[in-house]
Each structure stands twice: as C-alpha cells, then as structure tokens.
Design an enzyme around this catalytic site. Sequence first.
Site, PDB file in Angstrom:
ATOM      1  N   THR A  71       0.828  -1.214   0.000  1.00 53.19           N
ATOM      2  CA  THR A  71       0.000   0.000   0.000  1.00 53.19           C
ATOM      3  C   THR A  71       0.866   1.269   0.000  1.00 53.19           C
ATOM      4  OG1 THR A  71      -0.275   0.127   2.407  1.00 53.19           O
ATOM      5  CG2 THR A  71      -1.904  -1.174   1.195  1.00 53.19           C
ATOM      6  N   ASN A  72       2.074   1.184   0.545  1.00 57.00           N
ATOM      7  CA  ASN A  72       2.981   2.338   0.460  1.00 57.00           C
ATOM      8  C   ASN A  72       3.450   2.532  -0.976  1.00 57.00           C
ATOM      9  OD1 ASN A  72       3.725   3.676   3.187  1.00 57.00           O
ATOM     10  ND2 ASN A  72       3.543   1.491   3.637  1.00 57.00           N
ATOM     11  N   ARG A 132      23.515 -15.918   1.764  1.00 56.93           N
ATOM     12  CA  ARG A 132      22.868 -14.616   1.942  1.00 56.93           C
ATOM     13  C   ARG A 132      23.642 -13.526   1.165  1.00 56.93           C
ATOM     14  NH1 ARG A 132      18.018 -13.113   4.961  1.00 56.93           N
ATOM     15  NH2 ARG A 132      18.184 -10.865   4.916  1.00 56.93           N
ATOM     16  N   ASN A 142      14.115   3.822   3.875  1.00 59.31           N
ATOM     17  CA  ASN A 142      13.194   2.808   4.410  1.00 59.31           C
ATOM     18  C   ASN A 142      12.079   3.494   5.189  1.00 59.31           C
ATOM     19  OD1 ASN A 142      12.282   0.174   5.290  1.00 59.31           O
ATOM     20  ND2 ASN A 142      13.172   0.638   7.288  1.00 59.31           N
ATOM     21  N   HIS A 155       9.451   2.699   8.396  1.00 62.87           N
ATOM     22  CA  HIS A 155       9.323   1.764   9.516  1.00 62.87           C
ATOM     23  C   HIS A 155       8.114   2.157  10.376  1.00 62.87           C
ATOM     24  CE1 HIS A 155      10.566  -1.058  12.583  1.00 62.87           C
ATOM     25  NE2 HIS A 155      10.358  -0.111  13.479  1.00 62.87           N
ATOM     26  N   ASP A 199      21.324   2.278   7.060  1.00 62.46           N
ATOM     27  CA  ASP A 199      22.759   2.037   7.231  1.00 62.46           C
ATOM     28  C   ASP A 199      22.953   0.558   7.552  1.00 62.46           C
ATOM     29  OD1 ASP A 199      22.095   1.727   9.885  1.00 62.46           O
ATOM     30  OD2 ASP A 199      23.179   3.492  10.596  1.00 62.46           O
ATOM     31  N   ASP A 213      17.410  -0.654  11.241  1.00 62.87           N
ATOM     32  CA  ASP A 213      16.600   0.562  11.446  1.00 62.87           C
ATOM     33  C   ASP A 213      17.335   1.630  12.262  1.00 62.87           C
ATOM     34  OD1 ASP A 213      14.491  -0.653  10.037  1.00 62.87           O
ATOM     35  OD2 ASP A 213      13.749  -1.609  11.852  1.00 62.87           O
TER      36      ASP A 213
END
Length: 215
Positions: free
Chosen positions: A22-23, A77, A119, A121, A153, A157
């Site tokens: 939705t963002n 990863r 980002n 949050h 970074d 967060d």
Amino acid sequence: MAAKPVAQRAKRLVVLVSGSGTNLQALIDGIAAAGVEAYGAEIVAVGADRDGIEGLARAERAGLPVFVRRVRDHGTREEWDAALAEAVARHEPDLVVSAGFMKIVGKEFLARFGGRFVNTHPALLPSFPGAHGVRDALAYGARVTGCTVHFVDDGVDTGPIIAQGVVEVRDEDYEDEGAALHERIKEVERKLLVDVVGRLARNGYRIEGRKVVIQ
Ligand code: GAR
C-alpha cells in the site's frame, strides 16, 4: 541577466516490497496525481524478495517492470544480496525505497546504494526497530507510536532519520494485537513517504552525521 533555471530531470526510483504494497500504491498514485515532472521522480521498477504478493500485482497493474530475488534461490545470503544489488542497479536508480521490504540488505547492496536507500518503519525510531515495530510498541505499553522514514545504514533501522509521524495508541488497540493501530500508522506513513521521497528528489539533500538536510 540571471540564467534561466534548467529543468531537472525526474529522479529514478526503484521500490522494494515484500507484502501488500500500500505504500508503493501511495507512491504510484502520488506521482500520477502530481505528474512526474512536478513530483520530481518516477518509479522505474519494483523489486521483491518473494512472488505472489499484492505489492507485485500493484506494480504490474501500473505497468511497471518487476523483478524478484528470493533468498532461497541463492547459495548464501551474500550471493542473494549481490544479486539483489545487481537487479536494482540495472534500473539505474537515483533513490531506492524500501516500502515494506522485510529483508535486511548486506554489504554489497549498501556499498552501491548507501546514502540513497530510504526505508519506512512503523514505529518512532529508535524505539521498536525490527520486524515487529507495531506489536513491540503495544507490548511495551507506549501511548504514542508512529512511523519513521530514514536512510538505511548497516544496522537494523538505525540510519539517519528523515521524517517521523506520530499516532496515538488507543486502549482498544490491545484487542486485535495492533491490526487497527497498524492501519492508522499506515495512513500517516503513506502520506509521509510520498511527501519525503518527493522532497528528496526535487530539492536534493545531504546527510551530516545523523542529520538529514533537505535543501
Ligand atoms: C509498513 O507499515 C512498513 O512500515 C512496514 O511494513 C508495512 C508495509 O505495508 N515495514 C516494516 O515493518 C519494516 N521493518 P505495505 O506493504 O502495505 O506498504
């Protein structure tokens, strides 16, 4: 005679999602409503760490190129991180926006996009970082919480904060484990994200230690 200002080219955004998107939709709609030139940025691709999510469907409905890089398709990863960075880089973004992207990126990604990776949050950082920002604020008994748009970074967060929005916690928020609270946060968050990304794109910015200065 003063030189005429040169029209700036629209900045290129790659948006990363993991869920309902939705963002992302707010960015798509905000850019469409303002027009790319006035907003100062356009979305050039949407990436995800999983298939079959509404976030990707939203991107496809908007005619945006999409890509998926799943952790489990890579040996390590680090290999996933490098593959994600490469997929993003192919679209030559000026800014990368993590809009509900639920993975922590690694060294390679940050080496390429650090300082231009934003980002959002669902808590007032530095309180309640991590994957459960809404639940953790409720569990702590916070009376206000909200959302934070920040640069990423190498911590979880912990990067420089660009903007925050405050949302009050109501007594009834304890009854549904924060679902209604998260919805109220997201209402604020979507507006904040569209506003912040547009201002970063149009005005430019610098990061001075922990302070973000939008010019
Ligand atoms: C948003 O509230 C975002 O802040 C959160 O996920 C939601 C995504 O919603 N992100 C995190 O919790 C990251 N730690 P959306 O998919 O509807 O945009």
